[in-house]
Design a protein around this motif. Structure first.
Motif, PDB file in Angstrom:
ATOM      1  N   ASP A  33       0.819  -1.210   0.000  1.00 25.82           N
ATOM      2  CA  ASP A  33       0.000   0.000   0.000  1.00 25.82           C
ATOM      3  C   ASP A  33       0.855   1.263   0.000  1.00 25.82           C
ATOM      4  N   LYS A  34       1.856   1.271  -0.860  1.00 28.96           N
ATOM      5  CA  LYS A  34       2.748   2.427  -0.977  1.00 28.96           C
ATOM      6  C   LYS A  34       2.896   2.804  -2.442  1.00 28.96           C
ATOM      7  N   VAL A  35       3.159   4.090  -2.668  1.00 27.13           N
ATOM      8  CA  VAL A  35       3.464   4.573  -4.014  1.00 27.13           C
ATOM      9  C   VAL A  35       4.931   4.977  -4.042  1.00 27.13           C
ATOM     10  N   PRO A  36       5.491   4.990  -5.240  1.00 25.78           N
ATOM     11  CA  PRO A  36       4.885   4.830  -6.560  1.00 25.78           C
ATOM     12  C   PRO A  36       4.631   3.378  -6.924  1.00 25.78           C
ATOM     13  N   VAL A  37       3.647   3.204  -7.806  1.00 26.92           N
ATOM     14  CA  VAL A  37       3.349   1.901  -8.407  1.00 26.92           C
ATOM     15  C   VAL A  37       3.280   2.108  -9.914  1.00 26.92           C
ATOM     16  N   LEU A  38       3.954   1.249 -10.654  1.00 21.68           N
ATOM     17  CA  LEU A  38       3.937   1.332 -12.110  1.00 21.68           C
ATOM     18  C   LEU A  38       3.078   0.211 -12.664  1.00 21.68           C
ATOM     19  N   LEU A  39       2.014   0.583 -13.390  1.00 23.77           N
ATOM     20  CA  LEU A  39       1.143  -0.389 -14.040  1.00 23.77           C
ATOM     21  C   LEU A  39       1.629  -0.606 -15.461  1.00 23.77           C
ATOM     22  N   ARG A  40       1.748  -1.871 -15.849  1.00 26.24           N
ATOM     23  CA  ARG A  40       2.251  -2.216 -17.187  1.00 26.24           C
ATOM     24  C   ARG A  40       1.215  -3.060 -17.909  1.00 26.24           C
ATOM     25  N   ASP A  41       1.024  -2.805 -19.170  1.00 25.35           N
ATOM     26  CA  ASP A  41       0.069  -3.572 -19.965  1.00 25.35           C
ATOM     27  C   ASP A  41       0.534  -5.023 -20.069  1.00 25.35           C
ATOM     28  N   GLY A  42      -0.351  -5.935 -19.674  1.00 24.19           N
ATOM     29  CA  GLY A  42      -0.066  -7.352 -19.830  1.00 24.19           C
ATOM     30  C   GLY A  42       1.023  -7.892 -18.942  1.00 24.19           C
ATOM     31  N   ALA A  43       1.390  -7.147 -17.894  1.00 23.50           N
ATOM     32  CA  ALA A  43       2.447  -7.611 -16.988  1.00 23.50           C
ATOM     33  C   ALA A  43       2.110  -7.169 -15.564  1.00 23.50           C
ATOM     34  N   SER A  44       2.765  -7.783 -14.617  1.00 21.52           N
ATOM     35  CA  SER A  44       2.512  -7.440 -13.221  1.00 21.52           C
ATOM     36  C   SER A  44       2.979  -6.020 -12.917  1.00 21.52           C
ATOM     37  N   SER A  45       2.374  -5.423 -11.913  1.00 25.73           N
ATOM     38  CA  SER A  45       2.757  -4.071 -11.512  1.00 25.73           C
ATOM     39  C   SER A  45       4.129  -4.103 -10.835  1.00 25.73           C
ATOM     40  N   LEU A  46       4.802  -2.975 -10.896  1.00 26.16           N
ATOM     41  CA  LEU A  46       6.094  -2.823 -10.224  1.00 26.16           C
ATOM     42  C   LEU A  46       5.957  -1.735  -9.166  1.00 26.16           C
ATOM     43  N   PHE A  47       6.626  -1.919  -8.057  1.00 25.60           N
ATOM     44  CA  PHE A  47       6.586  -0.903  -7.013  1.00 25.60           C
ATOM     45  C   PHE A  47       7.934  -0.797  -6.321  1.00 25.60           C
ATOM     46  N   ASP A  48       8.071   0.303  -5.593  1.00 26.64           N
ATOM     47  CA  ASP A  48       9.318   0.791  -5.020  1.00 26.64           C
ATOM     48  C   ASP A  48      10.041   1.571  -6.108  1.00 26.64           C
ATOM     49  N   SER A  49      10.379   2.802  -5.793  1.00 26.24           N
ATOM     50  CA  SER A  49      10.967   3.673  -6.815  1.00 26.24           C
ATOM     51  C   SER A  49      12.256   3.099  -7.383  1.00 26.24           C
ATOM     52  N   ARG A  50      13.036   2.404  -6.579  1.00 28.42           N
ATOM     53  CA  ARG A  50      14.305   1.853  -7.091  1.00 28.42           C
ATOM     54  C   ARG A  50      14.050   0.807  -8.174  1.00 28.42           C
ATOM     55  N   VAL A  51      13.005   0.028  -8.006  1.00 34.13           N
ATOM     56  CA  VAL A  51      12.669  -0.976  -9.015  1.00 34.13           C
ATOM     57  C   VAL A  51      12.133  -0.291 -10.269  1.00 34.13           C
ATOM     58  N   ILE A  52      11.264   0.687 -10.080  1.00 33.83           N
ATOM     59  CA  ILE A  52      10.635   1.357 -11.220  1.00 33.83           C
ATOM     60  C   ILE A  52      11.667   2.106 -12.059  1.00 33.83           C
ATOM     61  N   VAL A  53      12.575   2.835 -11.414  1.00 40.13           N
ATOM     62  CA  VAL A  53      13.544   3.598 -12.207  1.00 40.13           C
ATOM     63  C   VAL A  53      14.490   2.668 -12.960  1.00 40.13           C
ATOM     64  N   GLU A  54      14.813   1.536 -12.387  1.00 37.90           N
ATOM     65  CA  GLU A  54      15.685   0.609 -13.103  1.00 37.90           C
ATOM     66  C   GLU A  54      14.950  -0.012 -14.287  1.00 37.90           C
ATOM     67  N   PHE A  55      13.650  -0.273 -14.116  1.00 39.94           N
ATOM     68  CA  PHE A  55      12.856  -0.787 -15.226  1.00 39.94           C
ATOM     69  C   PHE A  55      12.798   0.240 -16.361  1.00 39.94           C
ATOM     70  N   LEU A  56      12.527   1.496 -16.017  1.00 37.60           N
ATOM     71  CA  LEU A  56      12.465   2.546 -17.031  1.00 37.60           C
ATOM     72  C   LEU A  56      13.811   2.694 -17.743  1.00 37.60           C
ATOM     73  N   ASP A  57      14.877   2.616 -16.983  1.00 37.64           N
ATOM     74  CA  ASP A  57      16.195   2.732 -17.588  1.00 37.64           C
ATOM     75  C   ASP A  57      16.482   1.560 -18.524  1.00 37.64           C
ATOM     76  N   ALA A  58      16.071   0.359 -18.124  1.00 34.59           N
ATOM     77  CA  ALA A  58      16.330  -0.832 -18.933  1.00 34.59           C
ATOM     78  C   ALA A  58      15.576  -0.784 -20.257  1.00 34.59           C
ATOM     79  N   ARG A  59      14.361  -0.197 -20.264  1.00 46.35           N
ATOM     80  CA  ARG A  59      13.574  -0.159 -21.495  1.00 46.35           C
ATOM     81  C   ARG A  59      13.891   1.049 -22.365  1.00 46.35           C
ATOM     82  N   SER A  60      14.728   1.943 -21.854  1.00 47.91           N
ATOM     83  CA  SER A  60      15.086   3.127 -22.640  1.00 47.91           C
ATOM     84  C   SER A  60      15.894   2.731 -23.866  1.00 47.91           C
TER      85      SER A  60
END
Length: 205
Positions: free
Chosen positions: A51-78
């Motif tokens: 029950d914490k933000v940020p949460v990243l919702l992705r089409d057809g995939a599980s949500s990601l949470f914790d800013s450290r996880v989300i920023v690494e995901f965004l960086d990886a898909r860049s």
């Protein structure tokens, strides 16, 4: 992609800055929710059991949470700019800076919640002072190293800039973090002119 969060959260801002810096802001829908530290938000809880933000919702995939996880995901898909150095001393320097920036956020956000939520008789001043001491100790380290930060955006400098921005936003009347830290203050003033920082100020949805 959709990012769930609060416009005042420094962790959410860090994710948004990374999205801008990596050219993905146009692909990221941001949805701000009404959140409190003591009441669950059903929308968030469905996606993050913590029950914490940020949460990243992705089409057809599980949500990601914790800013450290989300920023690494965004960086990886860049497909262009990368904020995480791949290896070597540059990587560990950036990750260390991220830990310092996130640590300042942790202590500052926790102190803010603890000092403003719940009955005043349950507040523990010594504990709150200890949290602020963590912030000032980290700021002193950053001041000593500010001359080496540079103006290049990486995950470390982004985290530090967002942490300092949060102190300006929430602690401007009680904590003059710039006092005695001229080098760090100058660095932050220059870094804050980046478009990614200007577009994600805490008071802007």
């Amino acid at each position: 992609m959709e990012l769930l969060g609060s416009p005042t959260s420094p962790y959410v801002r860090k994710c948004r800055v990374v999205a801008h810096e990596t050219g993905q802001a146009g692909e990221l829908k941001v949805r701000f929710l009404g959140l409190t530290p003591v009441a669950a938000n059903e929308t968030v809880t469905r996606q993050n059991p913590l029950d914490k933000v940020p949460v990243l919702l992705r089409d057809g995939a599980s949500s990601l949470f914790d800013s450290r996880v989300i920023v690494e995901f965004l960086d990886a898909r860049s497909k262009g700019t990368k904020l995480f150095p791949e290896s070597g001393p540059a990587r560990w320097k950036a990750l260390r800076l991220q830990a310092i920036g996130d640590g300042i956020m942790d202590a500052a956000v926790f102190t803010r919640f603890y000092a403003t939520a719940g009955p005043e008789q349950y507040h523990w001043p010594e504990f709150l002072d200890g949290q602020i001491n963590k912030v000032t100790q980290a700021l002193d380290v950053l001041e000593a190293e500010a001359g080496e930060l540079g103006q290049e955006a990486n995950i470390g400098t982004v985290a530090v800039a967002c942490a300092l921005g949060y102190l300006d936003f929430r602690y401007s009347d009680t904590l003059d973090w710039r006092a005695g830290r001229d080098t760090l203050a100058g660095w932050h003033a220059a870094f804050s002119e980046r478009d990614s920082m200007r577009q994600t100020k805490h008071y802007q949805p």
